[in-house]
Design a protein around this motif. Structure first.
Motif, mmCIF file in Angstrom:
data_model
loop_
_atom_site.group_PDB
_atom_site.id
_atom_site.type_symbol
_atom_site.label_atom_id
_atom_site.label_comp_id
_atom_site.label_asym_id
_atom_site.label_seq_id
_atom_site.Cartn_x
_atom_site.Cartn_y
_atom_site.Cartn_z
ATOM 1 N N LEU A 26 0.831 -1.204 0.000
ATOM 2 C CA LEU A 26 0.000 0.000 0.000
ATOM 3 C C LEU A 26 0.865 1.252 0.000
ATOM 4 O O LEU A 26 0.585 2.217 -0.730
ATOM 5 C CB LEU A 26 -0.914 -0.016 1.225
ATOM 6 C CG LEU A 26 -1.861 1.191 1.370
ATOM 7 C CD1 LEU A 26 -2.805 1.262 0.176
ATOM 8 C CD2 LEU A 26 -2.641 1.094 2.683
ATOM 9 N N GLN A 27 1.939 1.245 0.803
ATOM 10 C CA GLN A 27 2.849 2.393 0.846
ATOM 11 C C GLN A 27 3.499 2.632 -0.516
ATOM 12 O O GLN A 27 3.637 3.776 -0.957
ATOM 13 C CB GLN A 27 3.928 2.179 1.900
ATOM 14 C CG GLN A 27 3.472 2.447 3.330
ATOM 15 C CD GLN A 27 4.620 2.362 4.305
ATOM 16 O OE1 GLN A 27 5.545 1.562 4.129
ATOM 17 N NE2 GLN A 27 4.580 3.167 5.337
ATOM 18 N N LEU A 28 3.905 1.552 -1.166
ATOM 19 C CA LEU A 28 4.527 1.675 -2.485
ATOM 20 C C LEU A 28 3.549 2.259 -3.494
ATOM 21 O O LEU A 28 3.904 3.128 -4.301
ATOM 22 C CB LEU A 28 5.030 0.307 -2.950
ATOM 23 C CG LEU A 28 5.706 0.256 -4.327
ATOM 24 C CD1 LEU A 28 6.934 1.157 -4.348
ATOM 25 C CD2 LEU A 28 6.081 -1.181 -4.690
ATOM 26 N N LYS A 29 2.304 1.810 -3.438
ATOM 27 C CA LYS A 29 1.276 2.305 -4.366
ATOM 28 C C LYS A 29 1.031 3.790 -4.142
ATOM 29 O O LYS A 29 0.940 4.581 -5.103
ATOM 30 C CB LYS A 29 -0.011 1.504 -4.154
ATOM 31 C CG LYS A 29 -1.112 1.823 -5.153
ATOM 32 C CD LYS A 29 -2.309 0.911 -4.924
ATOM 33 C CE LYS A 29 -3.422 1.208 -5.930
ATOM 34 N NZ LYS A 29 -4.599 0.325 -5.721
ATOM 35 N N ILE A 30 0.944 4.201 -2.878
ATOM 36 C CA ILE A 30 0.720 5.613 -2.559
ATOM 37 C C ILE A 30 1.922 6.450 -2.990
ATOM 38 O O ILE A 30 1.773 7.545 -3.554
ATOM 39 C CB ILE A 30 0.446 5.782 -1.049
ATOM 40 C CG1 ILE A 30 -0.863 5.094 -0.668
ATOM 41 C CG2 ILE A 30 0.418 7.262 -0.664
ATOM 42 C CD1 ILE A 30 -1.122 5.062 0.824
ATOM 43 N N ALA A 31 3.136 5.935 -2.728
ATOM 44 C CA ALA A 31 4.346 6.675 -3.091
ATOM 45 C C ALA A 31 4.443 6.878 -4.595
ATOM 46 O O ALA A 31 4.813 7.956 -5.069
ATOM 47 C CB ALA A 31 5.583 5.930 -2.575
ATOM 48 N N LEU A 32 4.119 5.851 -5.370
ATOM 49 C CA LEU A 32 4.149 5.976 -6.826
ATOM 50 C C LEU A 32 3.166 7.041 -7.309
ATOM 51 O O LEU A 32 3.482 7.854 -8.189
ATOM 52 C CB LEU A 32 3.827 4.628 -7.475
ATOM 53 C CG LEU A 32 4.974 3.609 -7.521
ATOM 54 C CD1 LEU A 32 4.456 2.239 -7.939
ATOM 55 C CD2 LEU A 32 6.057 4.072 -8.490
ATOM 56 N N ARG A 33 1.975 7.057 -6.733
ATOM 57 C CA ARG A 33 0.980 8.061 -7.120
ATOM 58 C C ARG A 33 1.462 9.467 -6.758
ATOM 59 O O ARG A 33 1.285 10.416 -7.525
ATOM 60 C CB ARG A 33 -0.352 7.764 -6.440
ATOM 61 C CG ARG A 33 -1.077 6.546 -7.004
ATOM 62 C CD ARG A 33 -2.432 6.366 -6.352
ATOM 63 N NE ARG A 33 -3.171 5.258 -6.956
ATOM 64 C CZ ARG A 33 -4.398 4.892 -6.600
ATOM 65 N NH1 ARG A 33 -5.019 5.561 -5.630
ATOM 66 N NH2 ARG A 33 -5.002 3.877 -7.189
ATOM 67 N N ASN A 34 2.078 9.602 -5.583
ATOM 68 C CA ASN A 34 2.571 10.911 -5.156
ATOM 69 C C ASN A 34 3.705 11.407 -6.053
ATOM 70 O O ASN A 34 3.799 12.608 -6.334
ATOM 71 C CB ASN A 34 3.039 10.857 -3.708
ATOM 72 C CG ASN A 34 1.884 10.725 -2.728
ATOM 73 O OD1 ASN A 34 0.756 11.132 -3.030
ATOM 74 N ND2 ASN A 34 2.156 10.151 -1.564
ATOM 75 N N VAL A 35 4.593 10.469 -6.463
ATOM 76 C CA VAL A 35 5.717 10.853 -7.320
ATOM 77 C C VAL A 35 5.231 11.465 -8.618
ATOM 78 O O VAL A 35 5.779 12.470 -9.112
ATOM 79 C CB VAL A 35 6.631 9.635 -7.588
ATOM 80 C CG1 VAL A 35 7.588 9.919 -8.757
ATOM 81 C CG2 VAL A 35 7.436 9.289 -6.341
ATOM 82 N N PHE A 36 4.205 10.858 -9.211
ATOM 83 C CA PHE A 36 3.724 11.321 -10.510
ATOM 84 C C PHE A 36 2.512 12.266 -10.402
ATOM 85 O O PHE A 36 1.846 12.544 -11.382
ATOM 86 C CB PHE A 36 3.367 10.121 -11.389
ATOM 87 C CG PHE A 36 4.572 9.313 -11.781
ATOM 88 C CD1 PHE A 36 5.443 9.774 -12.747
ATOM 89 C CD2 PHE A 36 4.847 8.111 -11.141
ATOM 90 C CE1 PHE A 36 6.568 9.038 -13.094
ATOM 91 C CE2 PHE A 36 5.959 7.361 -11.483
ATOM 92 C CZ PHE A 36 6.834 7.833 -12.457
#
Length: 432
Positions: A26-36
């Motif tokens: 879940l953290q990875l998914k949120i981080a990817l969305r935040n990056v882009f």
């Protein structure tokens, strides 16, 4: 009792593992969305990382190609891979060169030992001398090498004959002159010169020699004073049957250290009073060039790291400012300070990994493109000819550029992540 407790503990452990994995996912998914979330800002940050990685890869590949080219030219035009001298030659030969020559019996024993080593390709003897070369009107001090012509064609493959022909064993009085030396004396192949030198016992001797050809190497300074002649004629000039050194050419440069260690042990067992020098010990120009490029490469790495750190730190600080209320919300929902910090560090890591990968592939493409263009470089200081730019793809440099991108991204993300994790929930929620 005991088994039931173990079963319960195992179940709890696997539940914890699954929950941990789900949380990380879940953290990875949120981080990817935040990056882009802000594509333009992320794109500029990635561009800075890519630029830095490409600079490291291109310069590192160029430096490596210079190392390889200069190394092989040095080995195949002057030094060979290994040279064997009489014990004490390196320390005392400048004052008393005639006292540190190898006699024929020692040379024979050394050659017998070398014949038993499979990595050895060619073994030749050389006799150094210095003297005065004259054409009747001009006299110039020279340093020369007497050599076995039948072996030097393979030993000195990096030497280029630009006029005339190479030495042949049946032409005893033939000599080769360096390009600069021939130009200074204004001589051409076929002309006869007089060579004056001191013999091994201190007397003076002179011989007539015929210019067979003119050569050049990578080193202009060497070409301005160097001459080569057949070994029998050199022995006649110096009145000696001894030689200065035994030169060894190996099948591969990579065999040098291993062969030198093996040879040292065998010569010691044979109780021969000799010393060994590898090409690294003798190639002063190569070592100077490598040190210079090494310092430049280190400076470029520092610049790249600074650019990447500043770029990512700026991006992350802007992100923290824009997402202050969001940080307050997730903190109010129960996310701990450590969780907020991990989220921002994960975003920095994603940027570093993406930038590093893009940089590696872009660097490989840039290296291939530059090499295909065949751009000619002018002769470097101390060299006699230019060379085409050829960027070598070095796996170690690729790994270094990727690693620097990731480490720089993590380091530059630490302070913004720490600052975000320390925001007070009440203040963050009031931020507009």
């Amino acid at each position: 009792g005991i088994q039931s407790r173990r079963f319960r503990n195992d179940c709890l452990y696997w539940v914890w593992v699954l929950a941990r994995k789900r949380k990380m996912k879940l953290q990875l998914k949120i981080a990817l969305r935040n990056v882009f979330r802000n594509k333009r800002r992320t794109g500029l940050t990635l561009l800075a990382i890519v630029f830095g990685a490409v600079a490291i890869i291109v310069f590192g590949g160029y430096a490596e190609q210079v190392y390889v080219g200069l190394r092989e030219t040095t080995i195949n035009s002057q030094l060979g891979h290994i040279q064997i001298f009489r014990q004490g030659y390196a320390e005392h030969a400048k004052r008393e060169p005639e006292s540190y020559l190898l006699d024929s019996e020692t040379v024979k024993k050394v050659k017998d030992i070398l014949e038993e080593i499979p990595e050895v390709q060619v073994v030749a003897t050389r006799l150094n001398f210095s003297g005065l070369l004259s054409n009747g009107s001009t006299s110039i001090g020279v340093f020369g090498i007497g050599m076995e012509a039948e072996l030097e064609a393979e030993m000195s493959s990096g030497l280029t004959i630009i006029k005339g022909e190479d030495l042949f064993a049946d032409e005893e009085d033939a000599v080769l002159l360096g390009e600069g030396l021939a130009h200074t004396m204004e001589v051409q192949p076929g002309e006869v010169l007089t060579l004056l030198s001191s013999t091994a016992d201190g007397a003076i001797n002179a011989l007539d020699v015929t210019v067979a050809g003119i050569f050049n190497t990578y080193a202009k300074e060497y070409d301005d004073r160097a001459m080569r002649m057949n070994l029998p004629h050199t022995k006649l000039l110096l009145y000696t049957d001894e030689v200065t050194r035994v030169v060894v050419l190996l099948k591969e440069t990579a065999f040098t250290e291993k062969t030198a260690s093996l040879l040292t042990a065998r010569l010691k067992d044979a109780e021969l009073e000799v010393e060994i020098k590898t090409w690294r010990d003798l190639a002063d120009f190569y070592n100077s060039v490598k040190m210079m490029f090494g310092n430049l490469f280190g400076f470029i790495q520092i610049i790249v790291v600074v650019i990447v750190v500043l770029g990512i730190a700026n991006t992350m600080m802007m992100t923290v400012m824009e997402r202050t209320s969001e940080i307050g919300t997730i903190r109010a929902l129960g996310t701990k300070k450590r969780g907020v910090m991990q989220l921002f560090l994960l975003e920095g890591l994603i940027i570093g990994v993406l930038g590093g990968l893009l940089g590696v592939f872009s660097g490989i493409g840039a290296a291939e493109l530059i090499s295909a263009m065949e751009i000619m470089m002018p002769p470097p200081p101390g060299a006699s000819k230019g060379y085409p730019i050829n960027i070598k793809i070095v796996p170690e440099v690729l790994s270094l550029s990727f690693g620097l991108a990731v480490v720089a991204a993590l380091c530059s993300s630490f302070y913004p992540a720490f600052k975000a994790s320390r925001l007070r929930i009440v203040d963050a929620l009031r931020f507009v």
